[in-house]
Design an enzyme around this catalytic site. Structure first.
Site, short mmCIF file in Angstrom:
data_model
loop_
_atom_site.label_atom_id
_atom_site.label_comp_id
_atom_site.label_asym_id
_atom_site.label_seq_id
_atom_site.Cartn_x
_atom_site.Cartn_y
_atom_site.Cartn_z
N LYS A 170 -11.43 3.61 29.36
CA LYS A 170 -9.97 3.49 29.28
C LYS A 170 -9.45 3.29 30.70
O LYS A 170 -9.33 4.25 31.47
CB LYS A 170 -9.32 4.74 28.68
CG LYS A 170 -7.83 4.51 28.45
CD LYS A 170 -7.02 5.79 28.40
CE LYS A 170 -6.54 6.26 29.74
NZ LYS A 170 -5.65 5.33 30.48
N GLY A 201 -4.73 2.30 26.82
CA GLY A 201 -3.82 3.32 26.30
C GLY A 201 -3.45 4.29 27.39
O GLY A 201 -3.91 4.16 28.54
N GLY A 203 -2.74 8.41 28.94
CA GLY A 203 -3.51 9.64 29.04
C GLY A 203 -3.36 10.56 27.85
O GLY A 203 -4.35 10.97 27.24
N PRO A 204 -2.11 10.89 27.49
CA PRO A 204 -1.92 11.85 26.40
C PRO A 204 -2.47 11.37 25.05
O PRO A 204 -2.77 12.21 24.19
CB PRO A 204 -0.39 12.01 26.34
CG PRO A 204 0.08 11.63 27.71
CD PRO A 204 -0.86 10.57 28.19
N VAL A 206 -4.93 8.06 24.19
CA VAL A 206 -6.34 7.63 24.25
C VAL A 206 -7.16 8.53 25.18
O VAL A 206 -8.28 8.93 24.85
CB VAL A 206 -6.43 6.14 24.69
CG1 VAL A 206 -7.88 5.73 24.89
CG2 VAL A 206 -5.78 5.25 23.64
N GLU A 245 -13.39 13.36 39.59
CA GLU A 245 -13.13 12.88 40.95
C GLU A 245 -11.61 12.92 41.10
O GLU A 245 -10.90 12.11 40.53
CB GLU A 245 -13.63 11.43 41.12
CG GLU A 245 -15.11 11.25 40.86
CD GLU A 245 -16.00 11.86 41.92
OE1 GLU A 245 -15.50 12.23 43.00
OE2 GLU A 245 -17.21 12.00 41.66
N CYS A 279 -7.66 8.41 47.65
CA CYS A 279 -7.84 9.86 47.51
C CYS A 279 -8.48 10.46 48.75
O CYS A 279 -8.30 11.64 49.03
CB CYS A 279 -8.68 10.15 46.28
SG CYS A 279 -10.11 9.11 46.19
N GLU A 379 -0.75 16.08 48.08
CA GLU A 379 -1.20 14.70 48.23
C GLU A 379 0.02 13.79 48.06
O GLU A 379 0.68 13.82 47.03
CB GLU A 379 -2.24 14.41 47.16
CG GLU A 379 -2.85 13.05 47.29
CD GLU A 379 -3.94 12.82 46.24
OE1 GLU A 379 -3.67 13.04 45.05
OE2 GLU A 379 -5.04 12.42 46.64
N1 NAD Z 1 -11.61 11.59 44.03
C1 NAD Z 1 -11.61 10.33 43.68
O1 NAD Z 1 -12.64 9.73 43.55
C2 NAD Z 1 -10.32 9.62 43.43
C3 NAD Z 1 -10.29 8.24 43.51
C4 NAD Z 1 -9.10 7.58 43.27
C5 NAD Z 1 -7.97 8.31 42.91
N2 NAD Z 1 -8.02 9.64 42.84
C6 NAD Z 1 -6.81 10.38 42.48
O2 NAD Z 1 -6.12 9.75 41.43
C7 NAD Z 1 -4.72 10.02 41.53
C8 NAD Z 1 -3.90 8.75 41.37
O3 NAD Z 1 -4.21 8.11 40.22
P1 NAD Z 1 -3.29 8.16 38.91
O4 NAD Z 1 -1.85 8.36 39.27
O5 NAD Z 1 -3.68 6.99 38.08
O6 NAD Z 1 -3.76 9.51 38.27
P2 NAD Z 1 -3.49 10.05 36.80
O7 NAD Z 1 -4.20 11.32 36.76
O8 NAD Z 1 -2.07 10.02 36.43
O9 NAD Z 1 -4.19 8.98 35.88
C9 NAD Z 1 -5.57 8.68 35.96
C10 NAD Z 1 -6.09 8.33 34.59
O10 NAD Z 1 -6.01 9.48 33.77
C11 NAD Z 1 -5.33 9.18 32.57
N3 NAD Z 1 -4.69 10.41 32.12
C12 NAD Z 1 -3.48 10.91 32.51
N4 NAD Z 1 -3.23 12.07 31.86
C13 NAD Z 1 -4.31 12.31 31.06
C14 NAD Z 1 -4.64 13.35 30.14
N5 NAD Z 1 -3.82 14.39 29.91
N6 NAD Z 1 -5.82 13.27 29.49
C15 NAD Z 1 -6.66 12.25 29.72
N7 NAD Z 1 -6.39 11.22 30.55
C16 NAD Z 1 -5.23 11.27 31.23
C17 NAD Z 1 -4.41 8.05 32.94
O11 NAD Z 1 -4.04 7.31 31.80
C18 NAD Z 1 -5.29 7.25 33.89
O12 NAD Z 1 -6.18 6.40 33.20
C19 NAD Z 1 -4.55 10.65 42.88
O13 NAD Z 1 -4.34 12.02 42.73
C20 NAD Z 1 -5.86 10.37 43.58
O14 NAD Z 1 -6.19 11.26 44.59
C21 NAD Z 1 -9.18 10.30 43.07
#
Ligand code: NAD
Length: 476
Positions: A170, A201, A203-204, A206, A245, A279, A379
């Protein structure tokens, strides 16, 4: 691209179960330029069932077959490389050159590294009379973010394919176009039906359905700590493996005697790179107190030289941030920095002059930052650097470690030995010594609330493998 409103399940592009869609917005223009389908439970169930069926045969393929498959994926990826760079640039705002040379390149780099590791990876070892063998963990769900979209997708799909797992991806709903293109690449490369599936889709819906699905053995998640926690909670009832991650607030320690100009220039550029949306960005710059003013001047020069603008313009250093949500969040954090008494030395609130459209942020630098200020703790995920003065090496190390995160860190010293010594004392998954770049053969991942998984190289394989001991395997 012709498949935006479809999902990829069991080797075919298929219509979604429901009719929900989402507009994809170009952050440079603030205009919707594409529309994707948004999945629901029925789509996830179908994709997981396909992956489960395919696991029976794919998990038993030989190393040679998987080497051939990965080689084919790499060949098609190379063929569609320029399309990939353009897709990433449009969906998340990276300048086209950066999208090509860093973002799309990261995808190719990881796939190529995975292929090299696979050629010699030891799946079996004999200890006494016991065979310890590593077997694919099963059906995997991948949930990925928008900031390095192809980097994240290949970090998961590559080792999963190499180890004999099957999967459902996803991609981020904010930047889904590169994921759709990657899916076309997988199809064209001849990945067997059901081995790789993709459902778009949010997060909440798919994401949460995948995380709690009883027929998924492992979830590999990259994104915010908030969502990573939600994934782990949802996964707990089925005791599936969860690799996270997550976020970071990485310190960049400049020790007395280091080449200040070189270290600060490099560190500031890295902090602003990708509009600060990495990140592992070095966002907390720790300098000896008596060198803070000199450091400010060097960092300010970098901010002034950073051209913020149209991702399609070759002169642009950084493009917009990905969305209105991120823009507003970063603006609020810049305001918090000012309100809490940090000294603003470059940039500040609002868009850069001459840009009245697009989610553009002024490259911003704060000095005299204390580690208890919001801008040092949270962050920001924008081009915002905090300079923190310190008195002693011990204090620098204490400040560096005083964070809930532990993803990356950076140490620059006059000698490599001194950098090594300090590097060993940082509680983080990665330390860059004296400006060294990352190495895809090393391990990428964090300590503490930055996560628990390891990606890249042979370490990325281990997350996808179960360890089976067969006692008495060797005859007595
Ligand atoms: N450590 C690493 O390897 C790494 C790499 C890149 C980004 N990041 C982190 O990612 C963040 C930025 O990305 P973002 O805004 O897309 O993050 P996000 O957490 O909002 O979304 C990431 C993914 O998670 C999904 N998601 C959101 N809520 C969910 C839930 N409740 N259940 C399951 N899936 C859910 C989203 O649809 C998306 O595909 C930053 O905090 C960054 O530090 C970490």
């Amino acid at each position: 691209m012709t498949h935006n409103l479809q999902f990829y399940i069991d080797g075919s592009w298929v219509a979604p179960a429901g009719g929900a869609t989402l507009d994809v917005v170009n952050p440079a223009t603030e205009e919707a330029y594409a529309r994707i389908a948004m999945g629901e439970r029925a789509d996830v169930d179908k994709a997981v069932a396909a992956a489960r069926r395919a696991f029976a045969s794919y998990s038993r393929t030989s190393r040679k077959e998987r080497v051939e498959l990965l080689s084919s994926v790499i060949a098609v990826y190379k063929k569609r490389y320029d399309e990939m760079a353009a897709a990433i640039s449009d969906e998340m705002g990276a300048p086209l050159g950066f999208a090509r040379d860093a973002q799309a390149a990261a995808g190719l780099g990881h796939l190529s590294q995975v292929l090299e590791v696979l050629k010699t990876f030891e799946f079996d070892e004999v200890i006494n009379r016991t065979l310890v063998t590593r077997e694919p963990v099963g059906v995997c769900a991948f949930i990925t973010p928008w900031n390095w979209p192809m980097n994240q997708i290949t970090c998961k799909v590559g080792p999963a394919l190499a180890t004999g797992c099957t999967m459902v991806l996803k991609p981020s709903e904010v930047a889904p176009m590169s994921g759709l293109l990657f899916t076309e690449i997988m199809h064209e490369a001849g990945v067997p039906a059901g081995v790789y599936n993709m459902v778009n889709g949010d997060g909440p819906s798919v994401g949460a359905t995948l995380s709690s699905h009883p027929d998924i053995d492992m979830v590999s998640f990259t994104g915010s700590t908030r969502a990573g926690i939600a994934v782990a909670r949802a996964a707990a009832d089925t005791v599936k493996r969860v690799a996270q991650e997550l976020g970071g607030k990485s310190p960049n320690i400049i020790l007395p005697g280091a080449d200040l100009s070189k270290a600060i220039t490099h560190g500031t550029r890295q902090c602003f790179s990708n509009s600060g949306q990495s990140c592992n960005a070095p966002t907390r710059l720790l300098v000896p107190r008596d060198q803070q003013e000199a450091a400010i001047e060097i960092a300010r020069k970098v901010a002034e030289q950073t051209v913020v603008g149209d991702p399609r313009d070759a002169a642009t250093t950084i493009g917009p941030v990905v969305s209105k949500v991120q823009f507003d969040k970063i603006q609020a954090l810049i305001e918090a920095g000012i309100a809490e008494g940090a000294r603003l030395v470059a940039g500040g609130p609002g868009r850069p002059e001459a840009l009245n459209r697009g989610y553009y942020i002024r490259p911003t630098i704060f000095a005299d930052v204390r580690n208890d200020m919001t801008i040092a703790r949270e962050e920001i995920f924008g081009p915002v650097l905090s300079i923190l003065p310190y008195e002693t090496e011990e204090e620098a190390i204490a400040i560096a470690n005083d964070t809930v995160y532990g993803l990356s860190s950076y140490v620059t010293a006059a000698s490599l030995d001194q950098a090594r010594k300090v590097g060993r004392q940082i509680r983080a998954g990665m330390v860059h010594l004296n400006g060294a770049p990352g190495d895809l053969a090393g391990a990428f991942g964090g300590y503490k609330q930055s996560g628990n998984g390891r990606e890249w190289g042979k370490f990325g394989f281990e997350d996808f493998l179960e360890v089976k001991s067969m006692f008495g395997f060797e005859a007595a």
